[in-house]
Scaffold this motif. Structure first.
Motif, PDB file in Angstrom:
ATOM      1  N   VAL A  81       0.858  -1.183   0.000  1.00 41.28           N
ATOM      2  CA  VAL A  81       0.000   0.000   0.000  1.00 41.28           C
ATOM      3  C   VAL A  81       0.896   1.236   0.000  1.00 41.28           C
ATOM      4  O   VAL A  81       1.726   1.405   0.892  1.00 41.28           O
ATOM      5  CB  VAL A  81      -0.932   0.019   1.236  1.00 41.28           C
ATOM      6  N   LEU A  82       0.726   2.046  -1.028  1.00 45.25           N
ATOM      7  CA  LEU A  82       1.478   3.300  -1.117  1.00 45.25           C
ATOM      8  C   LEU A  82       0.558   4.458  -0.749  1.00 45.25           C
ATOM      9  O   LEU A  82      -0.576   4.537  -1.226  1.00 45.25           O
ATOM     10  CB  LEU A  82       1.994   3.529  -2.544  1.00 45.25           C
ATOM     11  N   ARG A  83       1.054   5.325   0.128  1.00 42.96           N
ATOM     12  CA  ARG A  83       0.368   6.587   0.396  1.00 42.96           C
ATOM     13  C   ARG A  83       1.353   7.699   0.079  1.00 42.96           C
ATOM     14  O   ARG A  83       2.458   7.722   0.623  1.00 42.96           O
ATOM     15  CB  ARG A  83      -0.116   6.655   1.851  1.00 42.96           C
ATOM     16  N   GLN A  84       0.939   8.561  -0.835  1.00 42.52           N
ATOM     17  CA  GLN A  84       1.813   9.615  -1.360  1.00 42.52           C
ATOM     18  C   GLN A  84       3.177   9.036  -1.760  1.00 42.52           C
ATOM     19  O   GLN A  84       4.236   9.599  -1.475  1.00 42.52           O
ATOM     20  CB  GLN A  84       1.953  10.748  -0.348  1.00 42.52           C
ATOM     21  N   GLY A  85       3.099   7.899  -2.422  1.00 41.21           N
ATOM     22  CA  GLY A  85       4.297   7.300  -2.998  1.00 41.21           C
ATOM     23  C   GLY A  85       5.162   6.502  -2.040  1.00 41.21           C
ATOM     24  O   GLY A  85       6.162   5.919  -2.464  1.00 41.21           O
ATOM     25  N   ARG A  86       4.803   6.461  -0.757  1.00 40.65           N
ATOM     26  CA  ARG A  86       5.606   5.739   0.245  1.00 40.65           C
ATOM     27  C   ARG A  86       4.834   4.513   0.740  1.00 40.65           C
ATOM     28  O   ARG A  86       3.623   4.598   0.978  1.00 40.65           O
ATOM     29  CB  ARG A  86       5.909   6.640   1.449  1.00 40.65           C
ATOM     30  N   ALA A  87       5.578   3.424   0.959  1.00 40.46           N
ATOM     31  CA  ALA A  87       4.933   2.207   1.475  1.00 40.46           C
ATOM     32  C   ALA A  87       4.537   2.413   2.932  1.00 40.46           C
ATOM     33  O   ALA A  87       5.332   2.910   3.726  1.00 40.46           O
ATOM     34  CB  ALA A  87       5.886   1.024   1.349  1.00 40.46           C
ATOM     35  N   ILE A  88       3.303   2.045   3.268  1.00 40.60           N
ATOM     36  CA  ILE A  88       2.894   2.109   4.674  1.00 40.60           C
ATOM     37  C   ILE A  88       2.995   0.711   5.288  1.00 40.60           C
ATOM     38  O   ILE A  88       3.118  -0.297   4.586  1.00 40.60           O
ATOM     39  CB  ILE A  88       1.452   2.656   4.828  1.00 40.60           C
ATOM     40  N   ASP A  89       2.910   0.678   6.603  1.00 38.97           N
ATOM     41  CA  ASP A  89       2.913  -0.583   7.338  1.00 38.97           C
ATOM     42  C   ASP A  89       1.538  -1.239   7.157  1.00 38.97           C
ATOM     43  O   ASP A  89       0.525  -0.660   7.548  1.00 38.97           O
ATOM     44  CB  ASP A  89       3.175  -0.279   8.821  1.00 38.97           C
ATOM     45  N   THR A  90       1.515  -2.403   6.540  1.00 40.53           N
ATOM     46  CA  THR A  90       0.223  -3.050   6.264  1.00 40.53           C
ATOM     47  C   THR A  90      -0.122  -4.141   7.287  1.00 40.53           C
ATOM     48  O   THR A  90      -1.051  -4.908   7.073  1.00 40.53           O
ATOM     49  CB  THR A  90       0.216  -3.665   4.846  1.00 40.53           C
ATOM     50  N   ARG A  91       0.625  -4.166   8.407  1.00 36.87           N
ATOM     51  CA  ARG A  91       0.249  -5.128   9.448  1.00 36.87           C
ATOM     52  C   ARG A  91      -1.062  -4.685  10.101  1.00 36.87           C
ATOM     53  O   ARG A  91      -1.286  -3.497  10.335  1.00 36.87           O
ATOM     54  CB  ARG A  91       1.359  -5.233  10.492  1.00 36.87           C
ATOM     55  N   LEU A  92      -1.897  -5.643  10.392  1.00 35.20           N
ATOM     56  CA  LEU A  92      -3.234  -5.348  10.901  1.00 35.20           C
ATOM     57  C   LEU A  92      -3.224  -5.289  12.429  1.00 35.20           C
ATOM     58  O   LEU A  92      -2.456  -6.004  13.073  1.00 35.20           O
ATOM     59  CB  LEU A  92      -4.210  -6.437  10.432  1.00 35.20           C
ATOM     60  N   PRO A  93      -4.101  -4.453  13.014  1.00 38.76           N
ATOM     61  CA  PRO A  93      -4.140  -4.393  14.483  1.00 38.76           C
ATOM     62  C   PRO A  93      -4.591  -5.735  15.072  1.00 38.76           C
ATOM     63  O   PRO A  93      -5.407  -6.436  14.481  1.00 38.76           O
ATOM     64  CB  PRO A  93      -5.146  -3.276  14.760  1.00 38.76           C
ATOM     65  N   ASP A  94      -4.051  -6.041  16.229  1.00 32.75           N
ATOM     66  CA  ASP A  94      -4.329  -7.298  16.923  1.00 32.75           C
ATOM     67  C   ASP A  94      -5.692  -7.201  17.626  1.00 32.75           C
ATOM     68  O   ASP A  94      -5.962  -6.218  18.324  1.00 32.75           O
ATOM     69  CB  ASP A  94      -3.214  -7.521  17.959  1.00 32.75           C
ATOM     70  N   TYR A  95      -6.523  -8.216  17.468  1.00 28.75           N
ATOM     71  CA  TYR A  95      -7.826  -8.211  18.153  1.00 28.75           C
ATOM     72  C   TYR A  95      -7.674  -8.079  19.671  1.00 28.75           C
ATOM     73  O   TYR A  95      -8.582  -7.607  20.354  1.00 28.75           O
ATOM     74  CB  TYR A  95      -8.598  -9.497  17.844  1.00 28.75           C
ATOM     75  N   ARG A  96      -6.529  -8.487  20.186  1.00 23.14           N
ATOM     76  CA  ARG A  96      -6.315  -8.405  21.636  1.00 23.14           C
ATOM     77  C   ARG A  96      -6.423  -6.968  22.151  1.00 23.14           C
ATOM     78  O   ARG A  96      -6.691  -6.744  23.328  1.00 23.14           O
ATOM     79  CB  ARG A  96      -4.949  -8.979  21.997  1.00 23.14           C
ATOM     80  N   LEU A  97      -6.215  -5.977  21.228  1.00 22.04           N
ATOM     81  CA  LEU A  97      -6.323  -4.577  21.635  1.00 22.04           C
ATOM     82  C   LEU A  97      -7.735  -4.261  22.169  1.00 22.04           C
ATOM     83  O   LEU A  97      -7.907  -3.310  22.926  1.00 22.04           O
ATOM     84  CB  LEU A  97      -6.039  -3.656  20.438  1.00 22.04           C
ATOM     85  N   LEU A  98      -8.717  -5.052  21.755  1.00 17.59           N
ATOM     86  CA  LEU A  98     -10.100  -4.779  22.148  1.00 17.59           C
ATOM     87  C   LEU A  98     -10.566  -5.648  23.307  1.00 17.59           C
ATOM     88  O   LEU A  98     -11.703  -5.516  23.769  1.00 17.59           O
ATOM     89  CB  LEU A  98     -11.036  -4.984  20.943  1.00 17.59           C
ATOM     90  N   ASP A  99      -9.703  -6.507  23.810  1.00 18.17           N
ATOM     91  CA  ASP A  99     -10.135  -7.481  24.814  1.00 18.17           C
ATOM     92  C   ASP A  99     -10.763  -6.819  26.053  1.00 18.17           C
ATOM     93  O   ASP A  99     -11.756  -7.298  26.575  1.00 18.17           O
ATOM     94  CB  ASP A  99      -8.949  -8.363  25.257  1.00 18.17           C
ATOM     95  N   GLU A 100     -10.177  -5.696  26.486  1.00 14.21           N
ATOM     96  CA  GLU A 100     -10.685  -5.094  27.720  1.00 14.21           C
ATOM     97  C   GLU A 100     -12.122  -4.582  27.557  1.00 14.21           C
ATOM     98  O   GLU A 100     -12.840  -4.390  28.545  1.00 14.21           O
ATOM     99  CB  GLU A 100      -9.759  -3.940  28.190  1.00 14.21           C
ATOM    100  N   LEU A 101     -12.545  -4.361  26.301  1.00 10.91           N
ATOM    101  CA  LEU A 101     -13.914  -3.880  26.063  1.00 10.91           C
ATOM    102  C   LEU A 101     -14.922  -5.019  25.934  1.00 10.91           C
ATOM    103  O   LEU A 101     -16.114  -4.773  25.816  1.00 10.91           O
ATOM    104  CB  LEU A 101     -13.966  -3.041  24.784  1.00 10.91           C
ATOM    105  N   MET A 102     -14.427  -6.244  25.906  1.00  4.56           N
ATOM    106  CA  MET A 102     -15.301  -7.363  25.558  1.00  4.56           C
ATOM    107  C   MET A 102     -15.798  -8.140  26.769  1.00  4.56           C
ATOM    108  O   MET A 102     -16.506  -9.116  26.629  1.00  4.56           O
ATOM    109  CB  MET A 102     -14.577  -8.332  24.602  1.00  4.56           C
ATOM    110  N   THR A 103     -15.419  -7.695  27.951  1.00  5.35           N
ATOM    111  CA  THR A 103     -15.860  -8.424  29.151  1.00  5.35           C
ATOM    112  C   THR A 103     -17.269  -8.037  29.538  1.00  5.35           C
ATOM    113  O   THR A 103     -17.697  -6.926  29.261  1.00  5.35           O
ATOM    114  CB  THR A 103     -14.917  -8.145  30.333  1.00  5.35           C
TER     115      THR A 103
END
Ligand SMILES: [Zn+2]
Length: 452
Positions: free
Chosen positions: A430-452
């Motif tokens: 994925v290029l944004r303004q000609g530069r490659a961005i980090d295409t790693r996806l956020p980890d679902y674990r980031l939302l764990d505290e909201l799921m209890t």
């Protein structure tokens, strides 16, 4: 070259992406000198060299023109403009672990979502889940998103400020738009006027579901007419465009779309109208379909189909003992043949309206090809995820490839639509303004505290 890319994007301010393939329908007339590399059956692709300079596409040249030292030879890799998702529900997203849909149908979805909204949708919760959706979409190469926001009070007063904060925070990465969604009957009361004011202050689109709370889908006369007229009146007074959820049902007796078109024409509504879903239209007889689409053409209505969500919700037996018999999608081919603007979009992700989804418009496009038979020929259907939603969202610089436009691009390993549609493009660059961005996806674990 970082571990997750299949070629090294040059660091220089000016470079070439040599020997790429680009959809002919997304390029400008200046690219007409390019030769068509593949047959129409597989969607016309041009062989080209893309010249990138200062973050923009400087030129699109016939393949082999750029000097070998100017950049990597991509050996026929496809390049697409970044995609646009013109109908989503970021506010509902990712609540599935704490609030699944027990039956998988529309009634179960509405019930579960309503309970979760009332109990949990405060600023912190919305910010975290909507940010997660935006991060995911960004990593997949999505440039612009329109989200609907549930607006039954008090939710509008909570969600719109969160949306405005996120729109600002994501400026330059994702163009964020918002449309309200609420039952149509609020436009019979002063709550409708207050909502229109909230939407106007936030620079959004006025939207609703074209049915009344707790009642069957069949339009009620005359209250339905009164409410729709009031809806258009409130939007027109404030110069707002309209964005409606229409006839998301497999009940062929539901005819709201025709009524929306008729009333929009009668009141002379001057804004844009986008209608999503329109499922029941597909189950009506040919004469009625023709009349309704004629009325839609007169009213200037645009359409967006939500194929993965329709496939999930429509024709589902809540006891899971009957196999679905239809795909749930509206008549995109017939609409496009009449010259109407048709887009596809992702809709819900990991919420009671759709248990799955990942904010990836390339995946939505590949699934739409299969669900809606947007193939044999593939023709110009890639426009439904690029140029058309860009036009519908009022972003004419997006969804196409032309000199002067930002180099916000997807570079795929796939060399043609066959390779693109057969294999998930998880190694895209994925290029944004000609530069490659980090295409790693956020980890679902980031939302764990909201799921209890
Ligand atoms: Zn929706």
């Amino acid at each position: 070259m970082s571990a997750h890319t299949f070629f090294a994007v040059p660091e220089a301010p000016a470079y070439a992406l040599r020997h790429v393939r680009i959809p002919a329908c997304l390029t400008t007339p200046t690219a007409q000198a390019l030769t068509v590399a593949t047959t129409f059956e597989h969607g016309d692709l041009h062989d080209a060299d893309l010249m990138i300079e200062d973050g923009c596409i400087a030129a699109i040249l016939p393949a082999g023109t750029a000097a070998p030292a100017s950049g990597p030879d991509l050996r026929q890799s496809m390049v697409l403009p970044g995609l646009l998702d013109c109908h989503t529900h970021l506010d509902k997203g990712h609540i599935w672990p704490r609030k699944p849909n027990p039956t998988g149908d529309g009634a179960g979805a509405a019930q579960a979502t309503g309970e979760d909204r009332t109990a949990r949708w405060r600023e912190h919760d919305l910010l975290a889940r909507m940010s997660f959706g935006l991060q995911t979409a960004y990593a997949h190469g999505v440039l612009a998103i329109r989200t609907h926001l549930d607006c039954l009070q008090p939710q509008a007063d909570i969600s719109f400020p969160v949306f405005q904060e996120l729109r600002e925070a994501w400026q330059g990465r994702i163009d964020l738009q918002a449309s309200s969604i609420a039952p149509l009957d609020i436009f019979l009361t002063d709550e409708g006027r207050r909502l229109a004011d909230t939407v106007a202050r936030a620079g959004g689109q006025l939207g609703c579901v074209t049915r009344f709370r707790g009642l069957p889908n069949v339009p009620l006369q005359p209250e339905f007419d009164v409410a729709i007229r009031r809806f258009f009146e409130l939007a027109a007074e404030r110069g707002l465009d309209a964005d409606l959820h229409v006839d998301e049902t497999g009940d062929a007796r539901v005819l709201s779309l025709a009524e929306v078109a008729r009333i929009a024409t009668e009141v002379g509504f001057a804004g844009r109208i986008l209608c999503g879903h329109c499922c029941s239209l597909a189950l009506q007889d040919e004469a009625r379909i023709a009349r309704t689409l004629d009325a839609c053409a007169r009213a200037g209505i645009d359409f967006v189909s939500l194929p993965t969500v329709n496939l999930y919700l429509q024709d589902r037996d809540p006891t899971a003992s009957r196999t679905p018999r239809w795909r749930g999608v509206t008549l995109l081919h017939e609409m496009k043949a009449r010259g109407l603007r048709v887009a596809i979009a992702g809709d819900n992700c990991r919420d009671p309206f759709h248990a799955y989804g990942d904010h990836d418009m390339l995946d939505t496009y590949t699934q739409a090809v299969k669900i809606l038979h947007l193939d044999h020929p593939l023709g110009h259907w890639i426009e439904a995820a690029t140029r058309t939603p860009a036009d519908i969202m009022g972003l004419p610089q997006r969804g196409r490839l032309a000199p002067g436009l930002p180099a916000d691009l997807l570079v795929l390993r796939a060399r043609n639509y066959s390779e693109l549609l057969a294999r998930h493009q998880s190694d895209r660059v994925v290029l944004r303004q000609g530069r490659a961005i980090d295409t790693r996806l956020p980890d679902y674990r980031l939302l764990d505290e909201l799921m209890t």
